[in-house]
Scaffold this motif. Sequence first.
Motif, PDB file in Angstrom:
ATOM      1  N   ILE A 123       0.923   5.403   1.147  1.00 37.24           N
ATOM      2  CA  ILE A 123       0.217   6.439   1.879  1.00 37.24           C
ATOM      3  C   ILE A 123       0.979   7.753   1.793  1.00 37.24           C
ATOM      4  O   ILE A 123       2.197   7.769   1.599  1.00 37.24           O
ATOM      5  CB  ILE A 123       0.007   6.052   3.359  1.00 37.24           C
ATOM      6  CG1 ILE A 123       1.343   5.928   4.096  1.00 37.24           C
ATOM      7  CG2 ILE A 123      -0.791   4.758   3.460  1.00 37.24           C
ATOM      8  CD1 ILE A 123       1.186   5.629   5.584  1.00 37.24           C
ATOM      9  N   ASP A 174       0.009   6.086  12.833  1.00 39.60           N
ATOM     10  CA  ASP A 174      -1.424   5.960  13.139  1.00 39.60           C
ATOM     11  C   ASP A 174      -2.287   5.847  11.890  1.00 39.60           C
ATOM     12  O   ASP A 174      -3.521   5.783  12.002  1.00 39.60           O
ATOM     13  CB  ASP A 174      -1.894   7.170  13.959  1.00 39.60           C
ATOM     14  CG  ASP A 174      -1.270   7.221  15.346  1.00 39.60           C
ATOM     15  OD1 ASP A 174      -0.822   6.161  15.829  1.00 39.60           O
ATOM     16  OD2 ASP A 174      -1.210   8.321  15.939  1.00 39.60           O
ATOM     17  N   HIS A 175      -1.672   5.812  10.722  1.00 38.56           N
ATOM     18  CA  HIS A 175      -2.442   5.771   9.477  1.00 38.56           C
ATOM     19  C   HIS A 175      -3.209   4.450   9.365  1.00 38.56           C
ATOM     20  O   HIS A 175      -2.686   3.378   9.676  1.00 38.56           O
ATOM     21  CB  HIS A 175      -1.506   5.936   8.284  1.00 38.56           C
ATOM     22  CG  HIS A 175      -2.202   6.314   7.021  1.00 38.56           C
ATOM     23  ND1 HIS A 175      -2.943   5.416   6.286  1.00 38.56           N
ATOM     24  CD2 HIS A 175      -2.286   7.508   6.365  1.00 38.56           C
ATOM     25  CE1 HIS A 175      -3.437   6.032   5.219  1.00 38.56           C
ATOM     26  NE2 HIS A 175      -3.055   7.304   5.245  1.00 38.56           N
ATOM     27  N   ASP A 176      -4.442   4.544   8.923  1.00 38.04           N
ATOM     28  CA  ASP A 176      -5.289   3.350   8.837  1.00 38.04           C
ATOM     29  C   ASP A 176      -4.680   2.268   7.961  1.00 38.04           C
ATOM     30  O   ASP A 176      -4.763   1.064   8.277  1.00 38.04           O
ATOM     31  CB  ASP A 176      -6.678   3.728   8.307  1.00 38.04           C
ATOM     32  CG  ASP A 176      -7.491   4.525   9.305  1.00 38.04           C
ATOM     33  OD1 ASP A 176      -7.121   4.546  10.500  1.00 38.04           O
ATOM     34  OD2 ASP A 176      -8.494   5.158   8.895  1.00 38.04           O
ATOM     35  N   GLU A 177      -4.079   2.661   6.845  1.00 42.99           N
ATOM     36  CA  GLU A 177      -3.516   1.673   5.925  1.00 42.99           C
ATOM     37  C   GLU A 177      -2.327   0.953   6.551  1.00 42.99           C
ATOM     38  O   GLU A 177      -2.151  -0.242   6.369  1.00 42.99           O
ATOM     39  CB  GLU A 177      -3.111   2.345   4.615  1.00 42.99           C
ATOM     40  CG  GLU A 177      -4.258   2.586   3.662  1.00 42.99           C
ATOM     41  CD  GLU A 177      -4.845   1.267   3.158  1.00 42.99           C
ATOM     42  OE1 GLU A 177      -4.213   0.615   2.314  1.00 42.99           O
ATOM     43  OE2 GLU A 177      -5.936   0.879   3.633  1.00 42.99           O
ATOM     44  N   GLN A 234       1.715  10.691  12.213  1.00 43.84           N
ATOM     45  CA  GLN A 234       0.869  10.680  11.014  1.00 43.84           C
ATOM     46  C   GLN A 234       1.075   9.392  10.233  1.00 43.84           C
ATOM     47  O   GLN A 234       0.141   8.863   9.618  1.00 43.84           O
ATOM     48  CB  GLN A 234       1.210  11.900  10.153  1.00 43.84           C
ATOM     49  CG  GLN A 234       0.384  12.068   8.894  1.00 43.84           C
ATOM     50  CD  GLN A 234       0.865  13.229   8.039  1.00 43.84           C
ATOM     51  OE1 GLN A 234       2.065  13.511   7.974  1.00 43.84           O
ATOM     52  NE2 GLN A 234      -0.064  13.908   7.399  1.00 43.84           N
ATOM     53  N   THR A 265       0.858  -1.180   0.000  1.00 40.17           N
ATOM     54  CA  THR A 265       0.000   0.000   0.000  1.00 40.17           C
ATOM     55  C   THR A 265       0.895   1.231   0.000  1.00 40.17           C
ATOM     56  O   THR A 265       2.066   1.153   0.401  1.00 40.17           O
ATOM     57  CB  THR A 265      -0.952   0.015   1.218  1.00 40.17           C
ATOM     58  OG1 THR A 265      -1.930   1.041   1.041  1.00 40.17           O
ATOM     59  CG2 THR A 265      -0.197   0.263   2.507  1.00 40.17           C
ATOM     60  N   CYS A 313      -1.886   0.509   9.786  1.00 44.34           N
ATOM     61  CA  CYS A 313      -2.438  -0.363  10.828  1.00 44.34           C
ATOM     62  C   CYS A 313      -3.102  -1.603  10.235  1.00 44.34           C
ATOM     63  O   CYS A 313      -3.124  -2.669  10.858  1.00 44.34           O
ATOM     64  CB  CYS A 313      -3.432   0.426  11.671  1.00 44.34           C
ATOM     65  SG  CYS A 313      -2.684   1.803  12.603  1.00 44.34           S
ATOM     66  N   ARG A 314      -3.621  -1.462   9.020  1.00 41.91           N
ATOM     67  CA  ARG A 314      -4.260  -2.615   8.364  1.00 41.91           C
ATOM     68  C   ARG A 314      -3.232  -3.641   7.914  1.00 41.91           C
ATOM     69  O   ARG A 314      -3.473  -4.854   8.011  1.00 41.91           O
ATOM     70  CB  ARG A 314      -5.058  -2.132   7.148  1.00 41.91           C
ATOM     71  CG  ARG A 314      -5.705  -3.248   6.333  1.00 41.91           C
ATOM     72  CD  ARG A 314      -6.422  -2.709   5.115  1.00 41.91           C
ATOM     73  NE  ARG A 314      -5.521  -2.138   4.127  1.00 41.91           N
ATOM     74  CZ  ARG A 314      -4.875  -2.868   3.209  1.00 41.91           C
ATOM     75  NH1 ARG A 314      -5.013  -4.190   3.189  1.00 41.91           N
ATOM     76  NH2 ARG A 314      -4.084  -2.277   2.337  1.00 41.91           N
TER      77      ARG A 314
END
Length: 276
Positions: free
Chosen positions: A139, A151-154, A148, A137, A156-157
């Motif tokens: 970002i 803690d990014h959702d991607e 920043q 991914t 963490c995924r």
Amino acid sequence: MNSSGAGIGLRTPGIRQHTGHGQHQGRAANPARVYNYLVGGKDNYLADYEQAQRFLKVAPEVRDTALSNRRFLARAVTQVAGDGITQFLDIGAGLPVSPNVHEVAQAVNPRARVVYVDNDPIAVSHGRALLTGSGTTTIRADLRTPEQILDHDELCRLLDPEQPVAIVLAFVLDYIDDADDPWGLVARLMDWAAPGSRLILSHVTGDFTQNPYRDWSGFTGPVVSGARDRSQILDFFTGLDLLEPGLVQLPLWRPGIGAEHDPSRVWAYGGVGRKP
């Protein structure tokens, strides 16, 4: 920023200027695109070509250094993946140039996962369009604000902070001013990483460029990176165990078939550290 190497014209530490990411429309040179040209990529404009040529006129070693960084990164990622690391965080990924980190890592372990990070919108756009393989991914975030990124959702995924991760910072800390405490930024990233994690780092140096006949005057602005000496670069590994052979010129880090024969033409150090 471009961890694959954003650009390697040198200037004196203490007068770095932050990159003007997001403000280029092909009319001004951009560090990621200049580097892209130097390593044979196609994602660059006339302004980038012209800036690269100005660098090369003063110091042909600039291209040697850029290419050596690519080779070092491939060797380091191969080594780390071979050691069992399956998670990679490439901060300052820049414009994709094959082989990318995920291609190298997944050649060793197809389950390897890679998060690419850059704060340049064009680099991120290219990354999202081209780096679409399984387990990757891209970002948009800035190294100067590590939360920043972390803690990014991607992120963490895709990444598990409870498991070791390889953090890649190749030719990106050169663009972080001392006032922004790049050593503290690296420490924050490694604090987040689990024990057994790795730091893959390369950084431009002025240790090998002391030539009174080179005229660097006129080289200013976002494409010009700031060099640090070996002791300053070594400080990025504080608290980590350096893998052999330590912090060395890029061609000397575990060279293999096809390694450069003349390290003196490479103005950068590289190393890999392990978090105890």
